[in-house]
Scaffold this motif. Sequence first.
Motif, PDB file in Angstrom:
ATOM      1  N   PRO A 170       6.416  -4.821   5.397  1.00  0.00           N
ATOM      2  CA  PRO A 170       5.759  -6.136   5.517  1.00  0.00           C
ATOM      3  C   PRO A 170       4.354  -5.978   6.102  1.00  0.00           C
ATOM      4  CG  PRO A 170       7.953  -6.168   6.498  1.00  0.00           C
ATOM      5  CD  PRO A 170       7.653  -4.730   6.177  1.00  0.00           C
ATOM      6  N   SER A 171       3.462  -6.851   5.675  1.00  0.00           N
ATOM      7  CA  SER A 171       2.077  -6.759   6.123  1.00  0.00           C
ATOM      8  C   SER A 171       1.426  -8.128   6.162  1.00  0.00           C
ATOM      9  CB  SER A 171       1.292  -5.847   5.173  1.00  0.00           C
ATOM     10  OG  SER A 171      -0.082  -5.857   5.489  1.00  0.00           O
ATOM     11  N   ASP A 172       0.695  -8.385   7.237  1.00  0.00           N
ATOM     12  CA  ASP A 172      -0.119  -9.596   7.325  1.00  0.00           C
ATOM     13  C   ASP A 172      -1.584  -9.284   7.024  1.00  0.00           C
ATOM     14  OD1 ASP A 172       1.958 -11.352   8.021  1.00  0.00           O
ATOM     15  OD2 ASP A 172       1.853 -10.736  10.115  1.00  0.00           O
ATOM     16  N   ALA A 173      -1.862  -8.056   6.639  1.00  0.00           N
ATOM     17  CA  ALA A 173      -3.237  -7.611   6.366  1.00  0.00           C
ATOM     18  C   ALA A 173      -3.473  -7.568   4.857  1.00  0.00           C
ATOM     19  CB  ALA A 173      -3.464  -6.235   6.988  1.00  0.00           C
ATOM     20  N   ASN A 174      -4.625  -7.078   4.462  1.00  0.00           N
ATOM     21  CA  ASN A 174      -4.956  -6.981   3.043  1.00  0.00           C
ATOM     22  C   ASN A 174      -4.608  -5.594   2.492  1.00  0.00           C
ATOM     23  OD1 ASN A 174      -7.001  -5.576   4.364  1.00  0.00           O
ATOM     24  ND2 ASN A 174      -8.532  -6.112   2.824  1.00  0.00           N
ATOM     25  N   PHE A 175      -3.632  -4.949   3.105  1.00  0.00           N
ATOM     26  CA  PHE A 175      -3.160  -3.660   2.610  1.00  0.00           C
ATOM     27  C   PHE A 175      -1.655  -3.564   2.831  1.00  0.00           C
ATOM     28  CE2 PHE A 175      -4.582  -2.961   6.967  1.00  0.00           C
ATOM     29  CZ  PHE A 175      -3.464  -2.369   7.543  1.00  0.00           C
ATOM     30  N   LEU A 176      -1.055  -2.589   2.133  1.00  0.00           N
ATOM     31  CA  LEU A 176       0.373  -2.339   2.243  1.00  0.00           C
ATOM     32  C   LEU A 176       0.600  -0.889   2.663  1.00  0.00           C
ATOM     33  CD1 LEU A 176       1.449  -4.023  -1.108  1.00  0.00           C
ATOM     34  CD2 LEU A 176       1.851  -4.923   1.197  1.00  0.00           C
ATOM     35  N   LEU A 177       1.573  -0.669   3.513  1.00  0.00           N
ATOM     36  CA  LEU A 177       1.996   0.679   3.862  1.00  0.00           C
ATOM     37  C   LEU A 177       3.218   0.971   3.000  1.00  0.00           C
ATOM     38  CD1 LEU A 177       1.493   3.113   5.731  1.00  0.00           C
ATOM     39  CD2 LEU A 177       3.239   2.147   7.252  1.00  0.00           C
ATOM     40  N   VAL A 178       3.108   2.055   2.201  1.00  0.00           N
ATOM     41  CA  VAL A 178       4.113   2.361   1.194  1.00  0.00           C
ATOM     42  C   VAL A 178       4.713   3.734   1.481  1.00  0.00           C
ATOM     43  CG1 VAL A 178       4.533   2.633  -1.283  1.00  0.00           C
ATOM     44  CG2 VAL A 178       2.806   1.003  -0.482  1.00  0.00           C
ATOM     45  N   LYS A 179       6.009   3.765   1.755  1.00  0.00           N
ATOM     46  CA  LYS A 179       6.726   5.021   1.980  1.00  0.00           C
ATOM     47  C   LYS A 179       7.222   5.519   0.638  1.00  0.00           C
ATOM     48  CE  LYS A 179      10.136   7.113   4.994  1.00  0.00           C
ATOM     49  NZ  LYS A 179       9.209   7.825   5.865  1.00  0.00           N
ATOM     50  N   MET A 180       6.979   6.814   0.367  1.00  0.00           N
ATOM     51  CA  MET A 180       7.343   7.362  -0.937  1.00  0.00           C
ATOM     52  C   MET A 180       7.671   8.837  -0.825  1.00  0.00           C
ATOM     53  SD  MET A 180       3.541   7.526  -2.681  1.00  0.00           S
ATOM     54  CE  MET A 180       3.399   5.771  -2.644  1.00  0.00           C
ATOM     55  N   ASP A 181       8.249   9.357  -1.874  1.00  0.00           N
ATOM     56  CA  ASP A 181       8.471  10.799  -1.959  1.00  0.00           C
ATOM     57  C   ASP A 181       7.115  11.479  -2.148  1.00  0.00           C
ATOM     58  OD1 ASP A 181      11.197  10.244  -1.927  1.00  0.00           O
ATOM     59  OD2 ASP A 181      11.369  10.326  -4.111  1.00  0.00           O
ATOM     60  N   ASN A 182       6.878  12.551  -1.442  1.00  0.00           N
ATOM     61  CA  ASN A 182       5.677  13.386  -1.643  1.00  0.00           C
ATOM     62  C   ASN A 182       4.373  12.590  -1.613  1.00  0.00           C
ATOM     63  OD1 ASN A 182       7.314  15.750  -2.046  1.00  0.00           O
ATOM     64  ND2 ASN A 182       7.776  14.933  -4.070  1.00  0.00           N
TER      65      ASN A 182
END
Length: 122
Positions: free
Chosen positions: A60-72
């Motif tokens: 979740p984000s209240d900013a203009n970006f997203l933190l995305v967890k991913m493989d590699n």
Amino acid sequence: MDLLTRIKPPYNISGPSQELALQALDNMDHMKYMLHEIIAQKDHLKSMLLTIGGIREVYPSDANFLLVKMDNAHDVYTKLIERKIIVRDRSNVDLCENSLRITVGTAEENERLVNELRQINS
């Protein structure tokens, strides 16, 4: 200098950027429109990212970006850079292992990002 460094914002803001911010505050209707557009694009981008293999979570984000967890994440970051798509590799930050920070762009930019991520993760 040490005292000033501790109280200043984390990023320097240029004079022209400050001027544009002041102009935006004078045009609240346009600012509200842009805010609505960014939120809509962020929601759409998040839903599209979650359909891509290798993406584990979009926080979740209240900013203009997203933190995305991913493989590699670092490999994906490198491949995006080669394709001239700039994101931030946050994997070296505690609690953000294998994560990229992705700024919400225009509909076209977001679509290109999603298409490239699909190709990279296929």
